[in-house]
Scaffold this motif. Structure first.
Motif, mmCIF file in Angstrom:
data_model
loop_
_atom_site.group_PDB
_atom_site.id
_atom_site.type_symbol
_atom_site.label_atom_id
_atom_site.label_comp_id
_atom_site.label_asym_id
_atom_site.label_seq_id
_atom_site.Cartn_x
_atom_site.Cartn_y
_atom_site.Cartn_z
ATOM 1 N N PRO A 190 112.828 6.903 51.949
ATOM 2 C CA PRO A 190 112.031 7.124 53.164
ATOM 3 C C PRO A 190 112.381 6.118 54.253
ATOM 4 O O PRO A 190 112.251 4.912 54.054
ATOM 5 N N ILE A 191 112.847 6.634 55.384
ATOM 6 C CA ILE A 191 113.246 5.798 56.513
ATOM 7 C C ILE A 191 112.601 6.364 57.772
ATOM 8 O O ILE A 191 112.636 7.570 58.004
ATOM 9 N N ARG A 192 112.020 5.479 58.573
ATOM 10 C CA ARG A 192 111.444 5.888 59.854
ATOM 11 C C ARG A 192 112.008 5.004 60.960
ATOM 12 O O ARG A 192 112.239 3.819 60.750
ATOM 13 N N VAL A 193 112.212 5.606 62.117
ATOM 14 C CA VAL A 193 112.571 4.855 63.315
ATOM 15 C C VAL A 193 111.484 5.113 64.345
ATOM 16 O O VAL A 193 111.203 6.268 64.688
ATOM 17 N N VAL A 194 110.863 4.043 64.818
ATOM 18 C CA VAL A 194 109.815 4.137 65.842
ATOM 19 C C VAL A 194 110.344 3.447 67.094
ATOM 20 O O VAL A 194 110.769 2.277 67.045
ATOM 21 N N ALA A 218 103.802 2.485 63.978
ATOM 22 C CA ALA A 218 104.746 2.332 62.869
ATOM 23 C C ALA A 218 104.064 2.044 61.544
ATOM 24 O O ALA A 218 104.613 2.314 60.476
ATOM 25 N N THR A 219 102.852 1.493 61.590
ATOM 26 C CA THR A 219 102.165 1.084 60.365
ATOM 27 C C THR A 219 101.140 2.102 59.883
ATOM 28 O O THR A 219 100.308 1.785 59.026
ATOM 29 N N ARG A 220 101.202 3.316 60.376
ATOM 30 C CA ARG A 220 100.235 4.330 59.934
ATOM 31 C C ARG A 220 100.340 4.602 58.433
ATOM 32 O O ARG A 220 99.366 5.009 57.803
ATOM 33 N N ASP A 221 101.519 4.392 57.862
ATOM 34 C CA ASP A 221 101.720 4.655 56.439
ATOM 35 C C ASP A 221 101.750 3.382 55.603
ATOM 36 O O ASP A 221 102.212 3.408 54.461
ATOM 37 N N VAL A 237 105.866 -4.321 71.547
ATOM 38 C CA VAL A 237 106.053 -4.249 70.099
ATOM 39 C C VAL A 237 104.727 -4.022 69.385
ATOM 40 O O VAL A 237 104.648 -3.256 68.419
ATOM 41 N N THR A 238 103.670 -4.673 69.841
ATOM 42 C CA THR A 238 102.367 -4.481 69.210
ATOM 43 C C THR A 238 101.916 -3.030 69.321
ATOM 44 O O THR A 238 101.373 -2.459 68.369
ATOM 45 N N LEU A 239 102.162 -2.404 70.456
ATOM 46 C CA LEU A 239 101.816 -0.995 70.619
ATOM 47 C C LEU A 239 102.647 -0.114 69.694
ATOM 48 O O LEU A 239 102.133 0.821 69.069
ATOM 49 N N LEU A 240 103.935 -0.405 69.584
ATOM 50 C CA LEU A 240 104.800 0.374 68.694
ATOM 51 C C LEU A 240 104.424 0.144 67.231
ATOM 52 O O LEU A 240 104.442 1.071 66.421
#
Length: 212
Positions: A179-183, A43-46, A36-39
């Motif tokens: 805005p929706i993202r799935v990582v 996921a938090t780039r934005d 999860v930390t890697l994902l």
């Protein structure tokens, strides 16, 4: 909706161990936490930030700090709890809300049984954590719940996703304008007749905490 499948050898390595039926619960929990930390890094780039100036031992320096209101991390109970520490390790200033949802095994529809969230999420960035994006019903219901309370954008972090679940999410939010993202660590082949991801990793909640 944007989907990001994180392509990284460490992600693939940890996911392979999670899939292995021989991996016991303590090891599964540790690997899920690390994955999860890697994902979350991707996921938090934005994540929203604001410019600040700090004083180093040598001179002033410009930098960035997370903007307020701080992000809200929302694990979907119960399996999402196994992903919470990995998220808050990367986002220690984030607030945490809880959303209890369960899937009816006959209808495959999600039902909400508990909430612990602010009534007003205006201006908030939310990060929903749930190990499996299978049919998409639970995640779609959770995201809609957050938008209904005023969230401005939502990113979902899942260990695995199925094509059917992503298609359902696309359909539900096609005209939302949100805005929706799935990582996710991997996009698997399909769902079986019971709504489980194939090849998947089994029931994530059971593998994290045992059968209850």
């Amino acid at each position: 909706m944007e989907t990001l499948v994180v392509d990284h050898p460490l992600v693939a390595h940890k996911l392979t161990a999670l899939r292995d039926v021989r991996t016991d619960s303590p090891t599964f929990r540790r690997l899920a936490d690390e994955l999860v930390t890697l994902l979350a890094y991707e996921a938090t780039r934005d994540v929203r930030v604001t410019e600040v100036t700090v004083q180093t031992p040598v001179s002033p320096a410009r930098g960035l700090r997370m903007a307020k209101p701080h992000p809200l991390v929302v694990p979907i109970l119960r399996a999402g709890l196994g992903m919470l520490d990995g998220m808050t390790r990367l986002l220690p200033t984030a607030e945490v809300g809880f959303l209890g949802m369960i899937r009816d095994e006959e209808t495959l529809q999600a039902e909400t049984y508990a909430t612990r969230l602010p009534d007003d999420l205006s201006g908030r960035q939310c990060y929903v954590v749930d190990p499996m994006l299978a049919t998409g019903g639970t995640l779609a219901a959770a995201i809609k719940f957050l938008f209904d309370r005023g969230a401005v954008d939502v990113t979902a972090i899942c260990l695995l996703a199925a094509p059917e679940g992503l298609a359902y999410m696309d359909k539900v939010f096609a005209n939302s304008g949100k805005p929706i993202r799935v990582v996710t660590a991997a996009l698997d082949e399909r769902l079986n007749e019971y709504g489980y991801i194939v090849p998947g990793l089994g029931d994530a909640g059971d593998r994290l905490y045992g059968v209850v």
